[in-house]
Motif scaffolding. Structure first.
Motif, mmCIF file in Angstrom:
data_model
loop_
_atom_site.group_PDB
_atom_site.id
_atom_site.type_symbol
_atom_site.label_atom_id
_atom_site.label_comp_id
_atom_site.label_asym_id
_atom_site.label_seq_id
_atom_site.Cartn_x
_atom_site.Cartn_y
_atom_site.Cartn_z
ATOM 1 N N GLU A 37 0.856 -1.183 0.000
ATOM 2 C CA GLU A 37 0.000 0.000 0.000
ATOM 3 C C GLU A 37 0.893 1.233 0.000
ATOM 4 N N LEU A 38 0.660 2.113 -0.920
ATOM 5 C CA LEU A 38 1.430 3.353 -0.988
ATOM 6 C C LEU A 38 0.572 4.509 -0.500
ATOM 7 N N SER A 39 1.183 5.373 0.267
ATOM 8 C CA SER A 39 0.445 6.533 0.763
ATOM 9 C C SER A 39 0.311 7.575 -0.346
ATOM 10 N N ALA A 40 -0.570 8.524 -0.130
ATOM 11 C CA ALA A 40 -0.853 9.553 -1.141
ATOM 12 C C ALA A 40 0.386 10.351 -1.514
ATOM 13 N N GLY A 41 1.300 10.586 -0.605
ATOM 14 C CA GLY A 41 2.473 11.406 -0.882
ATOM 15 C C GLY A 41 3.672 10.642 -1.385
ATOM 16 N N THR A 42 3.522 9.401 -1.664
ATOM 17 C CA THR A 42 4.643 8.562 -2.066
ATOM 18 C C THR A 42 5.375 9.101 -3.287
ATOM 19 N N PRO A 47 2.731 18.304 -9.473
ATOM 20 C CA PRO A 47 1.338 18.340 -9.932
ATOM 21 C C PRO A 47 0.797 16.978 -10.401
ATOM 22 N N GLU A 48 1.632 16.141 -10.942
ATOM 23 C CA GLU A 48 1.179 14.845 -11.461
ATOM 24 C C GLU A 48 1.299 13.712 -10.447
ATOM 25 N N SER A 49 1.658 14.028 -9.219
ATOM 26 C CA SER A 49 1.890 12.992 -8.215
ATOM 27 C C SER A 49 0.652 12.137 -7.964
ATOM 28 N N ASP A 50 -0.498 12.781 -7.832
ATOM 29 C CA ASP A 50 -1.720 12.025 -7.575
ATOM 30 C C ASP A 50 -2.058 11.110 -8.751
ATOM 31 N N SER A 51 -1.769 11.580 -9.944
ATOM 32 C CA SER A 51 -2.009 10.779 -11.137
ATOM 33 C C SER A 51 -1.104 9.544 -11.146
ATOM 34 N N LEU A 52 0.146 9.717 -10.732
ATOM 35 C CA LEU A 52 1.070 8.585 -10.660
ATOM 36 C C LEU A 52 0.572 7.537 -9.668
ATOM 37 N N LYS A 53 0.074 7.998 -8.523
ATOM 38 C CA LYS A 53 -0.463 7.074 -7.520
ATOM 39 C C LYS A 53 -1.664 6.319 -8.081
ATOM 40 N N SER A 54 -2.539 7.009 -8.771
ATOM 41 C CA SER A 54 -3.707 6.360 -9.376
ATOM 42 C C SER A 54 -3.281 5.332 -10.420
ATOM 43 N N ASP A 55 -2.290 5.687 -11.234
ATOM 44 C CA ASP A 55 -1.780 4.746 -12.234
ATOM 45 C C ASP A 55 -1.170 3.513 -11.568
ATOM 46 N N TYR A 56 -0.412 3.758 -10.502
ATOM 47 C CA TYR A 56 0.190 2.638 -9.772
ATOM 48 C C TYR A 56 -0.896 1.715 -9.222
ATOM 49 N N LYS A 59 -2.469 -0.351 -11.983
ATOM 50 C CA LYS A 59 -1.566 -1.424 -12.432
ATOM 51 C C LYS A 59 -1.467 -2.529 -11.394
ATOM 52 N N GLN A 60 -1.483 -2.157 -10.128
ATOM 53 C CA GLN A 60 -1.452 -3.165 -9.073
ATOM 54 C C GLN A 60 -2.707 -4.041 -9.144
ATOM 55 N N ASP A 61 -3.861 -3.418 -9.308
ATOM 56 C CA ASP A 61 -5.107 -4.174 -9.426
ATOM 57 C C ASP A 61 -5.083 -5.111 -10.630
ATOM 58 N N GLU A 62 -4.591 -4.622 -11.747
ATOM 59 C CA GLU A 62 -4.482 -5.459 -12.952
ATOM 60 C C GLU A 62 -3.550 -6.641 -12.699
ATOM 61 N N SER A 63 -2.441 -6.380 -12.040
ATOM 62 C CA SER A 63 -1.473 -7.436 -11.745
ATOM 63 C C SER A 63 -2.086 -8.500 -10.843
ATOM 64 N N LEU A 64 -2.849 -8.068 -9.862
ATOM 65 C CA LEU A 64 -3.489 -9.024 -8.961
ATOM 66 C C LEU A 64 -4.482 -9.908 -9.710
ATOM 67 N N ARG A 65 -5.244 -9.310 -10.598
ATOM 68 C CA ARG A 65 -6.195 -10.096 -11.404
ATOM 69 C C ARG A 65 -5.444 -11.065 -12.323
ATOM 70 N N ASP A 66 -4.367 -10.588 -12.931
ATOM 71 C CA ASP A 66 -3.586 -11.449 -13.827
ATOM 72 C C ASP A 66 -2.971 -12.628 -13.074
ATOM 73 N N LEU A 67 -2.447 -12.375 -11.887
ATOM 74 C CA LEU A 67 -1.849 -13.450 -11.103
ATOM 75 C C LEU A 67 -2.909 -14.464 -10.660
ATOM 76 N N GLU A 68 -4.076 -13.978 -10.296
ATOM 77 C CA GLU A 68 -5.162 -14.889 -9.922
ATOM 78 C C GLU A 68 -5.568 -15.745 -11.118
ATOM 79 N N SER A 69 -5.673 -15.128 -12.280
ATOM 80 C CA SER A 69 -6.016 -15.869 -13.499
ATOM 81 C C SER A 69 -4.948 -16.906 -13.826
ATOM 82 N N ALA A 70 -3.683 -16.534 -13.662
ATOM 83 C CA ALA A 70 -2.589 -17.468 -13.940
ATOM 84 C C ALA A 70 -2.641 -18.660 -12.992
#
Length: 102
Positions: A37-42, A47-56, A59-70
């Motif tokens: 879990e990453l905090s908001a200020g990570t 200005p784009e920091s919040d966007s980077l956190k959202s992207d991360y 991607k983490q959610d996608e990775s978790l779904r992919d690993l479960e599928s695998a």
């Protein structure tokens, strides 16, 4: 069997036995990623920091779904290898007994 056709059911079972631990390994990796879990200020205060956190997070959610599928797909392969071996052995026993063998 006719024309030299044969199935190595023990090889199928060996594959299943040797592959099944990988299912658990994938699930353990998934569980470790879930705990990240990453905090908001990570990503800083740019200005784009919040966007980077959202992207991360996405991607983490996608990775978790992919690993479960695998893990699920690999488990299905393990189960299918065992089932195939059992069915080949069952067919062989039935065929031999049908023709009066032991």
């Amino acid at each position: 069997m006719a024309q030299g056709f044969g199935v190595q059911s023990d090889a199928l079972r060996t594959y299943a036995r040797n592959t099944e631990p990988d299912v658990g390994r994938i699930q353990r990796i998934r569980n470790h990623i879930t705990q990240l879990e990453l905090s908001a200020g990570t990503f800083g205060k740019l200005p784009e920091s919040d966007s980077l956190k959202s992207d991360y997070d996405a991607k983490q959610d996608e990775s978790l779904r992919d690993l479960e599928s695998a893990a699920e797909a690999l488990q299905r392969m393990v189960d299918a290898a065992r089932e195939t071996a059992d069915r080949y052995d069952g067919t062989e026993v039935h065929t031999v007994s049908t023709f009066g063998g032991e």
